[in-house]
Design a protein around this motif. Structure first.
Motif, short mmCIF file in Angstrom:
data_model
loop_
_atom_site.label_atom_id
_atom_site.label_comp_id
_atom_site.label_asym_id
_atom_site.label_seq_id
_atom_site.Cartn_x
_atom_site.Cartn_y
_atom_site.Cartn_z
N MET A 1 69.01 30.63 109.66
CA MET A 1 70.06 31.22 108.82
C MET A 1 71.00 32.14 109.60
SD MET A 1 69.65 29.80 105.85
CE MET A 1 70.15 30.67 104.37
N ALA B 1 77.66 32.04 110.75
CA ALA B 1 78.50 31.98 109.56
C ALA B 1 79.40 30.76 109.63
CB ALA B 1 79.35 33.26 109.46
N PRO B 2 78.95 29.62 109.16
CA PRO B 2 77.65 29.36 108.51
C PRO B 2 76.57 29.06 109.54
CG PRO B 2 78.96 27.36 108.51
CD PRO B 2 79.81 28.42 109.15
N PRO B 3 75.29 29.09 109.09
CA PRO B 3 74.22 28.64 109.98
C PRO B 3 74.42 27.16 110.32
CG PRO B 3 73.33 29.61 107.95
CD PRO B 3 74.81 29.46 107.76
N ARG C 1 69.38 25.80 108.59
CA ARG C 1 69.48 26.23 107.19
C ARG C 1 68.12 26.10 106.50
NH1 ARG C 1 75.46 23.56 105.78
NH2 ARG C 1 76.48 24.70 107.47
N LEU D 1 66.85 25.63 102.90
CA LEU D 1 67.40 25.25 101.60
C LEU D 1 66.32 25.23 100.53
CD1 LEU D 1 69.89 22.38 102.55
CD2 LEU D 1 70.29 24.86 102.40
N ARG E 1 64.79 36.71 97.08
CA ARG E 1 65.78 36.78 95.99
C ARG E 1 66.97 35.87 96.24
NH1 ARG E 1 68.44 42.51 95.23
NH2 ARG E 1 70.06 41.28 94.27
N SER E 2 67.15 35.43 97.47
CA SER E 2 68.25 34.49 97.71
C SER E 2 67.81 33.05 97.42
CB SER E 2 68.80 34.65 99.13
OG SER E 2 67.89 34.21 100.09
N PHE E 3 66.56 32.86 97.00
CA PHE E 3 66.09 31.53 96.61
C PHE E 3 65.69 31.44 95.13
CE2 PHE E 3 65.17 31.96 101.13
CZ PHE E 3 65.77 30.82 101.64
N CYS E 4 65.37 32.58 94.53
CA CYS E 4 64.73 32.58 93.22
C CYS E 4 65.44 33.53 92.27
CB CYS E 4 63.30 33.10 93.34
SG CYS E 4 62.29 32.21 94.50
N PRO E 5 65.37 33.22 90.97
CA PRO E 5 65.81 34.21 89.99
C PRO E 5 64.88 35.41 90.02
CG PRO E 5 64.80 32.31 88.89
CD PRO E 5 64.89 31.97 90.35
N THR E 6 65.47 36.57 89.96
CA THR E 6 64.67 37.80 90.03
C THR E 6 65.17 38.82 89.01
OG1 THR E 6 66.12 38.67 91.77
CG2 THR E 6 64.07 37.61 92.49
N GLU F 1 63.49 48.23 105.07
CA GLU F 1 64.19 48.04 103.79
C GLU F 1 63.94 46.65 103.20
OE1 GLU F 1 67.50 49.72 102.65
OE2 GLU F 1 67.24 51.51 103.89
N ARG G 1 62.54 43.66 101.27
CA ARG G 1 61.62 43.39 100.16
C ARG G 1 60.93 42.07 100.48
NH1 ARG G 1 65.24 47.62 99.78
NH2 ARG G 1 65.15 48.60 97.72
N ASP H 1 61.98 43.59 93.75
CA ASP H 1 62.53 42.37 93.16
C ASP H 1 61.36 41.55 92.62
OD1 ASP H 1 65.01 43.12 94.26
OD2 ASP H 1 64.57 42.04 96.12
N ARG I 1 71.34 38.19 88.08
CA ARG I 1 70.37 37.90 89.13
C ARG I 1 69.17 37.11 88.61
NH1 ARG I 1 67.64 43.09 91.63
NH2 ARG I 1 66.07 41.60 92.23
N THR J 1 70.69 35.80 94.80
CA THR J 1 71.48 36.99 95.12
C THR J 1 70.96 37.63 96.40
OG1 THR J 1 70.02 38.34 93.73
CG2 THR J 1 72.06 37.58 92.73
N TRP K 1 81.61 27.45 102.03
CA TRP K 1 82.38 27.30 103.26
C TRP K 1 82.68 25.83 103.54
CZ3 TRP K 1 79.31 31.62 106.30
CH2 TRP K 1 79.73 32.87 105.82
#
Lengths: 408, 408
Positions: free
Chosen positions: A19, A22-24, A29, A31, A51-56, A124, A126, A276, B51, B56, B219
């Protein structure tokens, strides 16, 4: 990389470039649509970014937390021990790589004496806690028991009538809490036809096959889990028990689970940051394993338990948790490295001469509390093997060696 | 409810019981898989809970923010004005319902003088800001211009060569910033065959049809947007311009967009809470509209702009932002209620005698800065109509009436 076995060093997600950019690059990637985020070595990145994969949903902290003081000891990484079943010694530092550690904090008498971060994981981050989440749930249950709002002796159906007809229908809340409910459910990771495979499909943590016709949320799923055998006879580790507990907590309090967790633990304990919590498509909590939190906040939870609850968790509730479960019911499970242990109130109890107890999650997530050594170890990891039997040979003696070094 | 037209009161999400209960009744569930979260009246709940529907990332605050002092004025809700095109007066309070307001904060000289919350939205809610997000992006661009790291006169392709061959290929960064790029792209909400429909499909904010063969991230999508006409001739509001800017910011800084936003605005401005930024499946930011933040943090951003940047945004950058765009290029767009306005640096400029400027997002998201009245209005809403032409007849005169009341 075909055929190459990646170790704790060569699987480092920064080194592998997951990842990045910009972009990877396409081959870098991770996914969710391909379920990459649940496969090694991509998990070395994704478990710090769930949280970038799942609803939280947010588990809100108060914003007034203060970090533990640091009193770092340079000698602790070099502490030596012999892994279970091994011929020669290793060091704590080397064992971190064997466990594919993403981060570790060791508290001694409330000060951070050892702290290491790897890959993309930092203070920091999570990181997903997986089944360590269960010990938060069990603690909340015991708090509600202490308040007389949950009765462990009554049937689950007295609170959740929807579970009548499922395997939970004839179990007591206490049997569910201590995982002695008798269910037709296998916790076999990686097998989509196992119980945990069906559970995961209902949760939706990875994409469902187009032909999928099963339940689309955890609570609907729980009503479908069949019984098998007699409740109360033996401990068998089955994740859906915890989701029943979260459902009970939600029903009893009339509040969303994340709100209960925030009001009763996150805010009063002074957690450093929001957590999260992964949810399913109707917002039900993934209570069996969906908490993503800062490592220091995990350590803080352990320190609170070590110190009798700090007035946040009533001391009598902590005492009931620390009683553990019944080793004779536990031993039937046949964990080769955990002889004499028990599982009670969603915590693992070593029943050793230090009174150690622990929260454990797949792929190496650990909270280890050693009351005699006044030590708490919190570790996040992304071990290629889900079951903790893969890292216990290193981890368990490492915690003991650290305890002895701190007591020396 | 068939045939019933819901208004600001009868669409209240608490009143309608969306997602209430454990579990919610089937008819009260808002399911992302059905795209319910983007349809009225479900948006009255979902826009405060994005979220739980979307991937996110965190935009981290410092944790040291302090709320604005409260000096609430009981008279402001009763301030009277005549909506544009109407025969009779209404009040600010009544106009909140007309706009399907979820929350509003009015600052006067840095104190909160008016504050109202509706439905499921409260001070801690992270509500989606939609295109208000763009004004954060434009501000970051001007900050990087001020540092000499972005040159508005050079072609986009000098930073993002991947856009060669797309409609952006021959535009300058300045034309993209001020949205005078000439593209074959229509911002027609609700039409899946429009430009914004294709954009949304690439983003994945709602499920893609099984037959979908288009790009799977923003992108990649940007490289497919065709040109049409001559750059620089007129302002046309087209969301993908902003995603090009975010790509440029990411490339120029070498940092993820959320990190830039955190380090340059969220932390130094002392925002009260982390924000949630929606990302696509490769983690690229939904810079055109994916920021979810606390309303008071939106007001804080406005107050910083009003006060010349507070040393966080250099005053010269704020000055360039406040110059706005060119009204003659703007007027060709033909907004009936916005005659004489301009769009510049991703902000809307009224060019009125108060020097008002604004950040605007669909369904009523608003940040309104009135320098002469020393007033900032921040509003979240979930209006059934996307285009702000639907609420401007109430909102614009309401802000003016509030300004005059505060100046009286």
């Amino acid at each position: 990389m075909a055929g190459e076995v990646l170790d704790g060093v060569t699987s480092d997600p920064v080194r592998l470039g997951w990842m990045a950019g910009a972009p990877p690059l396409p081959e870098k990637r991770i996914l969710g649509a391909r379920a990459d985020h649940m496969r090694f070595p991509m998990i070395r990145w994704s478990y710090s970014n769930m949280r970038s994969f799942c609803p939280t949903v947010r588990v809100a902290a108060n914003g007034d937390g203060t970090p533990f003081p640091r009193a770092l000891r340079s000698d602790l990484g070099g502490v030596r021990f012999t892994p279970l079943g091994a011929d020669s010694e290793t060091t704590v530092e080397d064992s971190l790589l064997s466990a594919f550690t993403d981060g570790i904090l060791v508290l001694h008498r409330g000060e951070v004496v050892y702290e290491r971060w790897f890959g993309v994981t930092g203070p920091e981050t999570r990181h997903i806690a997986f089944s360590v989440t269960k010990s938060f749930v069990g603690t909340l249950v015991q708090m509600l028991v202490g308040e007389g709002r949950i009765d462990l002796a009554v049937p689950v159906t007295s609170v959740i009538p929807e579970l009548d007809g499922s395997g939970f229908g004839s179990a007591t809340i206490g049997q569910v809490l201590h995982m002695t409910s008798a269910l037709d459910f296998s916790e076999e990771y990686g097998n989509p036809n196992s119980g945990i495979g069906a559970y995961s499909a209902a949760l939706g943590l990875t994409p469902r096959p187009a032909s999928y016709t099963g339940p689309h949320n955890l609570w609907d799923y729980l009503t479908t889990v069949p019984g098998a055998g007699t409740h109360g006879e033996q401990f068998v580790y089955r994740t859906p028990n915890t989701d029943v507990l979260a459902w009970i907590i939600t029903r009893v309090t009339g509040q969303p689970f994340a709100e209960v967790l925030s009001e009763r633990l996150w805010q009063p304990l002074g957690m450093l940051g929001d957590a999260d919590l992964i949810v399913d498509e109707i917002g039900s909590p993934f209570a069996g394993g969906g908490l993503n939190l800062r490592l220091e906040d995990l350590a803080r939870f352990g320190e609170a338990l070590r110190l009798g609850g700090l007035g946040v968790i009533p001391a009598s509730d902590v005492e009931r948790i620390r009683q553990g479960g019944e080793p004779e019911r536990f031993n039937k499970q046949g964990y080769p490295l955990l002889g004499g242990w028990s599982y009670g109130s969603q915590w693992w109890h070593a029943h050793d001469n230090h009174g150690c107890f622990s929260a454990r999650g797949i792929h190496g997530q650990t909270l280890w509390i050693d009351p005699v050594a006044e030590m708490v170890v919190a570790r996040f990891a992304s071990h290629p093997t889900a079951a903790n039997g893969a890292n216990d040979p290193h981890s368990l003696p490492a915690w003991r060696a650290l305890a002895e070094a701190l007591m020396a």
